[in-house]
Motif scaffolding. Sequence first.
Motif, PDB file in Angstrom:
ATOM      1  N   ALA A   1      -8.778   0.272   0.486  1.00  0.00           N
ATOM      2  CA  ALA A   1      -9.522  -0.395  -0.745  1.00  0.00           C
ATOM      3  C   ALA A   1      -8.536  -1.077  -1.510  1.00  0.00           C
ATOM      4  O   ALA A   1      -8.595  -2.092  -1.912  1.00  0.00           O
ATOM      5  N   GLY A   2      -7.457  -0.540  -1.561  1.00  0.00           N
ATOM      6  CA  GLY A   2      -6.277  -1.113  -2.378  1.00  0.00           C
ATOM      7  C   GLY A   2      -5.741  -2.565  -1.760  1.00  0.00           C
ATOM      8  O   GLY A   2      -5.672  -3.727  -2.467  1.00  0.00           O
TER       9      GLY A   2
ATOM     10  N   THR B   1       0.823  -1.003  -0.045  1.00  0.00           N
ATOM     11  CA  THR B   1      -0.080   0.017  -0.226  1.00  0.00           C
ATOM     12  C   THR B   1       0.703   1.350   0.042  1.00  0.00           C
ATOM     13  O   THR B   1       0.362   2.356  -0.059  1.00  0.00           O
ATOM     14  N   ALA B   2       2.279   1.085   0.075  1.00  0.00           N
ATOM     15  CA  ALA B   2       2.884   2.227   0.157  1.00  0.00           C
ATOM     16  C   ALA B   2       3.137   3.088  -1.067  1.00  0.00           C
ATOM     17  O   ALA B   2       3.360   4.282  -1.263  1.00  0.00           O
TER      18      ALA B   2
ATOM     19  N   GLY C   1      -0.281  -1.969   4.563  1.00  0.00           N
ATOM     20  CA  GLY C   1      -0.132  -3.699   4.208  1.00  0.00           C
ATOM     21  C   GLY C   1       0.812  -3.930   3.112  1.00  0.00           C
ATOM     22  O   GLY C   1       0.992  -3.275   2.154  1.00  0.00           O
ATOM     23  N   ALA C   2       1.500  -5.093   3.148  1.00  0.00           N
ATOM     24  CA  ALA C   2       2.257  -5.594   2.067  1.00  0.00           C
ATOM     25  C   ALA C   2       2.066  -7.227   2.001  1.00  0.00           C
ATOM     26  O   ALA C   2       2.056  -7.836   3.060  1.00  0.00           O
TER      27      ALA C   2
ATOM     28  N   VAL D   1       2.034  -9.079   5.693  1.00  0.00           N
ATOM     29  CA  VAL D   1       2.320  -7.980   6.964  1.00  0.00           C
ATOM     30  C   VAL D   1       1.432  -6.887   6.961  1.00  0.00           C
ATOM     31  O   VAL D   1       1.108  -6.091   5.874  1.00  0.00           O
ATOM     32  N   SER D   2       0.850  -6.510   8.026  1.00  0.00           N
ATOM     33  CA  SER D   2       0.044  -5.545   8.049  1.00  0.00           C
ATOM     34  C   SER D   2      -0.309  -4.654   9.490  1.00  0.00           C
ATOM     35  O   SER D   2       0.195  -5.278  10.383  1.00  0.00           O
ATOM     36  N   THR D   3      -0.791  -3.506   9.297  1.00  0.00           N
ATOM     37  CA  THR D   3      -0.981  -2.997  10.759  1.00  0.00           C
ATOM     38  C   THR D   3      -2.312  -3.543  11.160  1.00  0.00           C
ATOM     39  O   THR D   3      -3.000  -4.199  10.495  1.00  0.00           O
TER      40      THR D   3
END
Length: 329
Positions: A31-32, A21-22, A56-57, A72-74
């Motif tokens: 949304a992405g 998402t970066a 998120g990645a 990996v995410s918050t």
Amino acid sequence: MPDPLIQTDAGPTPGWHSFSTASLEEAARRAGWQAAANTLFPSSVLEAAGAADFFGAVSWLRCGEVLVADFVSTAAEVSRGEEEIAEADLWYEACLQVEGDCRLAQGGRFIAVRPRDIVLYDSQQPYVMTFDGPYRQIALKLPRAGLRDRVPGIDGLILRPISGQSLPGRFLFDFVLTLCDEKAESGRAPLAIRLGSQITELLAMALSDMVSDQPLSAHRQGQLARVKAHILAHLDDPALNPGAIAEAQDMSLRSLYELFEAEEVPVSGWIRTQRLERIRRDLGDSLLASWPIATIALRRGFKDVAHFSRAFRAQYGISPRAYRKARQG
């Protein structure tokens, strides 16, 4: 917004792929992320507080029919309701918690998933997965039929954590974690294709280790498992039929038919389905690209090529030739 995964994910390109998402504007990150996750796994809904702070990645690898995704995410909540479930979602999913904690609810059960826990859940049932803080989780998507055939009574194992410290759990957890940590090596084709069968077998072994704890029809499950193992061991034999199976298992033909009454198909249908699955995998194997389709069908137990072609089209909605062309480009 454009889907970040569709073009890459739909193509035949081997190896690991990734999305983060970066690269998105703050307002588009949630949304992405949901679009990315829903491209890889059966549809779900994401809830996350603070769009500006959300991150998120994911990296993913297709191993034949098995998908491995390293998330990996918050903090976030992922839910799947009745409205998201489709008849075509014929998958089991398993999560391997690497870092952070997760709360998972499905089928009236609620569990806490800790680091090195492995949990199986079902794409055909609603669930809620909650992460209160940053986390890393490896998710597996596996064909439903393959696991059901290997693990009798598998539905009784949904949301029963497998410890990654136990011997069977450690085999699976460390194997999958190594694949994710060694992406350059594990993404090589055709190695990645063959990794899927290893992941399936390791998960089946870890689940089967818990079957003895299940109180449901243990004798019947064991008998059915032995019959299915016999079928799979002799699947390529054209003479394999219900009569031969019953004789080899020292049971009456009626008992054999009764054993399969709780299954989705009768014993003859199960044999046919397993043969078709083997052939389908063969048609997608680049090492067998020069083999005539008829040769593959005959060596997998079919006696008549025309009958095989009709059965394949009925099962998968496509001819064997068209399927091979689509899979091998």
